[in-house]
Structures are given as structure tokens and as C-alpha cells.
Write an enzyme that holds these catalytic residues in place. Structure first.
Site, PDB file in Angstrom:
ATOM      1  N   ASP A 328     -15.018  13.302  36.886  1.00 44.84           N
ATOM      2  CA  ASP A 328     -15.030  14.739  36.603  1.00 44.84           C
ATOM      3  C   ASP A 328     -15.132  15.583  37.873  1.00 44.84           C
ATOM      4  O   ASP A 328     -15.094  16.811  37.806  1.00 44.84           O
ATOM      5  CB  ASP A 328     -16.197  15.069  35.666  1.00 44.84           C
ATOM      6  CG  ASP A 328     -15.982  14.471  34.271  1.00 44.84           C
ATOM      7  OD1 ASP A 328     -14.804  14.286  33.884  1.00 44.84           O
ATOM      8  OD2 ASP A 328     -16.967  14.190  33.587  1.00 44.84           O
ATOM      9  N   ARG A 359      -5.313  17.310  34.607  1.00 45.82           N
ATOM     10  CA  ARG A 359      -6.122  17.654  35.776  1.00 45.82           C
ATOM     11  C   ARG A 359      -5.560  17.088  37.069  1.00 45.82           C
ATOM     12  O   ARG A 359      -5.968  17.510  38.152  1.00 45.82           O
ATOM     13  CB  ARG A 359      -7.535  17.133  35.571  1.00 45.82           C
ATOM     14  CG  ARG A 359      -8.560  18.192  35.646  1.00 45.82           C
ATOM     15  CD  ARG A 359      -9.936  17.641  35.444  1.00 45.82           C
ATOM     16  NE  ARG A 359     -10.611  18.392  34.396  1.00 45.82           N
ATOM     17  CZ  ARG A 359     -11.693  17.960  33.757  1.00 45.82           C
ATOM     18  NH1 ARG A 359     -12.201  16.787  34.040  1.00 45.82           N
ATOM     19  NH2 ARG A 359     -12.247  18.711  32.842  1.00 45.82           N
TER      20      ARG A 359
HETATM   21  C1  S3P Z   1     -17.718  11.165  29.508  1.00 42.44           C
HETATM   22  C2  S3P Z   1     -16.892  10.246  30.070  1.00 42.44           C
HETATM   23  C3  S3P Z   1     -15.713  10.610  30.881  1.00 42.44           C
HETATM   24  C4  S3P Z   1     -15.817  12.035  31.410  1.00 42.44           C
HETATM   25  C5  S3P Z   1     -16.249  13.006  30.358  1.00 42.44           C
HETATM   26  C6  S3P Z   1     -17.586  12.612  29.771  1.00 42.44           C
HETATM   27  C7  S3P Z   1     -18.798  10.683  28.637  1.00 42.44           C
HETATM   28  O1  S3P Z   1     -14.560  10.516  30.061  1.00 42.44           O
HETATM   29  O2  S3P Z   1     -14.596  12.443  31.949  1.00 42.44           O
HETATM   30  O3  S3P Z   1     -16.366  14.304  30.898  1.00 42.44           O
HETATM   31  O4  S3P Z   1     -19.718  11.450  28.307  1.00 42.44           O
HETATM   32  O5  S3P Z   1     -18.754   9.509  28.257  1.00 42.44           O
HETATM   33  P1  S3P Z   1     -13.832   9.093  29.805  1.00 42.44           P
HETATM   34  O6  S3P Z   1     -14.824   8.200  29.216  1.00 42.44           O
HETATM   35  O7  S3P Z   1     -12.719   9.376  28.847  1.00 42.44           O
HETATM   36  O8  S3P Z   1     -13.342   8.684  31.157  1.00 42.44           O
END
Ligand code: S3P
Length: 444
Positions: A328, A359
Site C-alpha cells: 500500500d 495503482r
Molecule cells: C489488506 C491486504 C492488502 C492491502 C489492503 C489491506 C488486508 O491487500 O493492499 O489494503 O487487510 O489484508 P491484498 O491482500 O489483496 O494484497
């Protein structure tokens, strides 16, 4: 939103509670029979949607009103026996985490529930959860059909689950969490394996709520062939209390701002400091940032403070195996790279194409809008550090992290230059107080 460059950052900042941990704590508390206490929730829309949805499932959520209470403190009177099928679809707004985790939780109940989201969430791939939850016995359907990029609105038909042993095809903490949430309602053992480390918040909250989990394998990344696995059995969580630590992903905007804006000095925390979320700090250190970390007490949730002072940065290479630990933070790290000396290469960013916006392309555009030099080659982002940025005009395209990274770029541009950022309302999903926190650090 308009911003003028010139001022530096000073002082201490407490950022909002971690969004990822918050979603999980709320959902586990909904399943725990009795009263759980959650302090320090962030006030963005994403977490508000998760609270609304457990209310629609019959769970009582009350604001805490004791003498130490803050607006983000709630108590949840949870328990499976209190839950019922919701009368209306559950609206998860902009939140991929909310929708994917809720689909996992609902898979354990013999109901048919519809999950809806906003325009951006309705474009995000849901196959990644529909396939494993389907293997466990739930039926998740959406637009496009399973196997061909199923999208929200999703219909979840749950109940009668059995455990599976599943290796994640892409590093995703959300998919791991959806499967583990279903696993606590499934017969037999549910195991998730991952070759690349992803954030461990589901494991942490399960531990805090007394759900027995077993973990094996080397920490991913320690050896090229290492596989980490986590297993759960059916069982209910116990009520628990938690103080949500500050969100490192929100802290990252201030950490980078203080690094790249001359004469800045900031102290930020307490924030979550587990290694699967701290990749951005490692990258900044490698680039020559003047930052030090005061780790807090060792507990289930690692946290601490970051002290940061302006310094000149050098370019870096981010390898594909590091991406999950900073997934992120790419937009804001790209701004740091644009101001560093030399060419930075961020490798293996394919997953960024399916975030709240594309992104990967959006980050290249962001850097270029401020007079930087960035382009995308396959799944890699290449940034030629130009050493300075100009005031720019950028559309955040509904993406909160792009809007906040653009603000930092605007503040780090040549002194006196003005920037205009449109689509700024996106920040309400995660950090409505961002502008006021940034203004207070700038002494405005
Ligand atoms: C998150 C995991 C990430 C991240 C998202 C929050 C989470 O996504 O980008 O903002 O809380 O598990 P992904 O698991 O799809 O990579």
C-alpha cells in the site's frame, strides 16, 4: 484540494488506528460470545461499513463512554447465536478487505447474503476468494461467474463447510483471511500456505481471541523455497479487548514527507511495526533516510515509534519478494524515489493493477504530473530521480492513497508552487483527518 509547497513538518503525530487490524477485530468480536472492547478504531468509511454490516447481522455495537473513551472506542456484544441473515444486502463501500473477509465469515452460515460495493470495488477481482471458499463448500457468485473474474455484487450461500489445504496463487492477506474466517466454521482442518509473507493480522487477532492456530515453516522469504503455513480448526473466539495500534500505511505519508521536505523533523507513533508491514521503512533506510525506530514492548502486536529527519535520498531497487510488505506504500515511495538521486526500479507490482484504482499506472502518472520521470515496463515501475518536483495537477481517480501521496508531492514541490488535486473525497474511506493532521505538522 489546493496545496502550496514551502513549509516543513515538525512535531509528534498519532495516526489513526490500523484499518486492516480494525476490520479483523470487528469481525472476530462479532463471532465471540460476550462483550469485546475495541479501542482506537480509525474513523474512515471502510471500517464504518464493516461495523454497519455486523449490525445488520444482528450484533450490538455501542460507543464506549468511560472516562478514557475516544470516538473510536466501541464495545461489541457478539456471538453466533445472536446473528441472523441480514434483511438487506451488506454494502462494503470501497473496501476490498471488508468484502473479502466478510465473504469468508458469511460462508460459515447457512444463509444467502448479497455483498455490494461502490464502483471501484465492483471492478475488483473476487475469483481469488470465490474459488477457495467454493472448494470449502460455499457458493460465491457474482458478475462474470467464477473462473472468469467474478465481480461484486456477490451472493454468498454458506454453511456445511469443510477444511481445505490451499496454497495462495498470489500473495494476498485478504484471501488468507477470508479462508481462515471460513475455517473457524468448517469441519476439519483449514490450512493456508504462502510462499511470500503477507501481513499476519488475522493470525494476531485469532490469537488474541483465543482461537487456536498452528503455524509452521520458515518465515517466507528466509529461504527461496520456504513455505509458511497457518492452520485453524472449527471453534468460536472468546471476547477480548484490544487497543488498535496506529496504521503504518497512514504513517508512511508523514514519514516520507518529513524525509523529503527540507528542515523537517517528526516523531510518529505508536504504529504497528510487524515486519510484513514495515517494508517501506526498510526501503527508506536503504535509500539513506535519517530514521530511527523505538520499538515498544513485545506483545502479540508489535508496535513502536518512528523518528524521522529530512535527508537526501539515493535510488533503490525493490524486489518482487518485498512488495507484499509495502503493497500500500508504493505511491508514496514513488514520490520519495522521484526526489532521490539515480534510477529506482520497483519490481513485481502486478497486484497494484487491481487495487482501489489501477495503482501501477496511476503511480507513474502521479509522479509525471509533478514533473517527475516515471514509466511502467511490464509489472515494473521505473523512476528516474529528477531531484526536484514542480507544482502539478492530478486526478486521484477515487483512490485515497493516490490522493494522499499527491498531497505529499505537492508539499515537496519547488517552494511557492501550487498544486491542484481532484477526486480528493476518496480519502474519506480511510483517513478523513489527513489534511488537518498534515496542517498541524506544517504548523498551519
Ligand atoms: C489488506 C491486504 C492488502 C492491502 C489492503 C489491506 C488486508 O491487500 O493492499 O489494503 O487487510 O489484508 P491484498 O491482500 O489483496 O494484497
Amino acid at each position: 484540494m489546493e496545496a502550496t509547497a514551502g513549509a516543513s513538518l515538525h512535531g509528534n503525530l498519532v495516526v489513526p488506528g490500523d484499518k486492516s487490524i480494525a476490520h479483523r477485530a470487528i469481525m472476530v468480536a462479532a463471532l465471540a460470545h460476550g462483550k469485546s472492547l475495541i479501542r482506537g478504531l480509525p474513523d474512515g468509511q471502510d471500517v464504518a461499513r464493516t461495523i454497519d454490516s455486523i449490525r445488520k447481522l444482528g450484533i450490538e455495537v455501542t460507543s464506549v463512554s468511560d472516562s478514557q473513551a475516544h470516538p473510536g472506542d466501541i464495545s461489541i456484544e457478539g456471538g453466533r447465536d445472536r446473528m441472523h441473515s441480514p434483511l438487506d444486502p451488506l454494502d462494503m463501500g470501497n473496501s476490498g478487505t471488508g468484502m473479502r473477509l466478510m465473504a469468508g465469515l458469511l460462508s460459515g452460515f447457512p444463509w444467502t447474503v448479497t455483498l455490494v460495493g461502490d464502483e471501484s470495488l465492483s471492478k475488483r477481482p473476487m475469483d481469488r476468494i470465490a474459488i477457495p471458499l467454493g472448494m470449502m463448500g460455499a457458493a460465491i457468485t457474482g458478475h462474470g461467474g467464477v473462473g472468469s473474474k467474478c465481480h461484486a455484487p456477490l451472493t454468498v450461500v454458506g454453511g456445511n463447510l469443510h477444511g481445505i489445504d490451499y496454497t495462495l496463487p498470489q500473495p494476498s492477506a485478504q484471501v488468507k483471511a477470508a479462508i481462515l474466517f471460513a475455517g473457524i466454521s468448517a469441519e476439519g482442518t483449514t490450512t493456508v500456505r504462502e510462499a511470500t509473507a503477507t501481513r499476519k493480522h488475522t493470525e494476531e487477532i485469532f490469537k488474541i481471541a483465543g482461537i487456536p492456530i498452528s503455524i509452521s515453516g520458515d518465515p517466507p522469504g528466509e529461504r527461496p523455497d520456504s513455505i509458511y503455513s497457518v492452520s485453524v480448526e472449527a471453534g468460536d473466539p472468546s471476547p477480548f479487548s484490544i487497543d488498535i495500534p496506529g496504521d503504518p500505511s497512514q504513517a508512511a505519508f508523514f514519514v516520507v514527507a518529513a524525509t523529503i521536505i527540507p528542515e523537517s523533523e517528526a516523531y510518529i507513533g505508536p504504529i504497528y511495526l510487524g515486519r510484513d508491514r514495515s517494508g517501506f521503512l526498510e526501503v527508506l533506510k536503504r535509500m539513506g533516510a535519517d530514521l530511527s525506530i523505538d520499538a515498544g514492548e513485545d506483545g502479540v502486536i508489535p508496535l513502536g515509534y518512528v523518528r524521522i529527519t529530512y535527508s537526501q535520498l539515493n535510488s533503490t531497487t525493490i524486489s518482487p519478494s518485498e512488495v507484499a510488505s509495502l503493497v500500500d506504500e508504493v505511491p508514496i515511495l514513488a514520490i520519495a524515489a522521484a526526489l532521490a538521486k539515480g534510477v529506482s526500479v520497483f519490481q513485481g507490482l502486478g497486484e497494484l493493477r487491481v487495487k482501489e484504482s489501477n495503482r501501477l499506472e496511476g503511480t507513474a502518472e502521479l509522479v509525471n504530473s509533478f514533473g517527475g520521470d516515471a514509466h511502467v515496463e511490464d509489472d515494473n515501475l521505473i523512476i528516474n530521480g529528477t531531484g526536484s518536483l514542480r507544482g502539478g495537477k492530478v486526478d486521484a481517480r477515487g483512490d485515497h492513497r493516490v490522493a494522499m501521496a499527491a498531497t505529499v508531492a505537492a508539499l515537496a514541490a519547488t517552494s511557492g508552487e501550487q498544486s491542484i488535486i481532484s477526486g480528493y473525497q476518496a480519502i474519506s474511506s480511510s483517513y478523513p483527518g489527513f489534511v488537518s493532521d498534515m496542517s498541524s505538522m506544517l504548523g498551519e
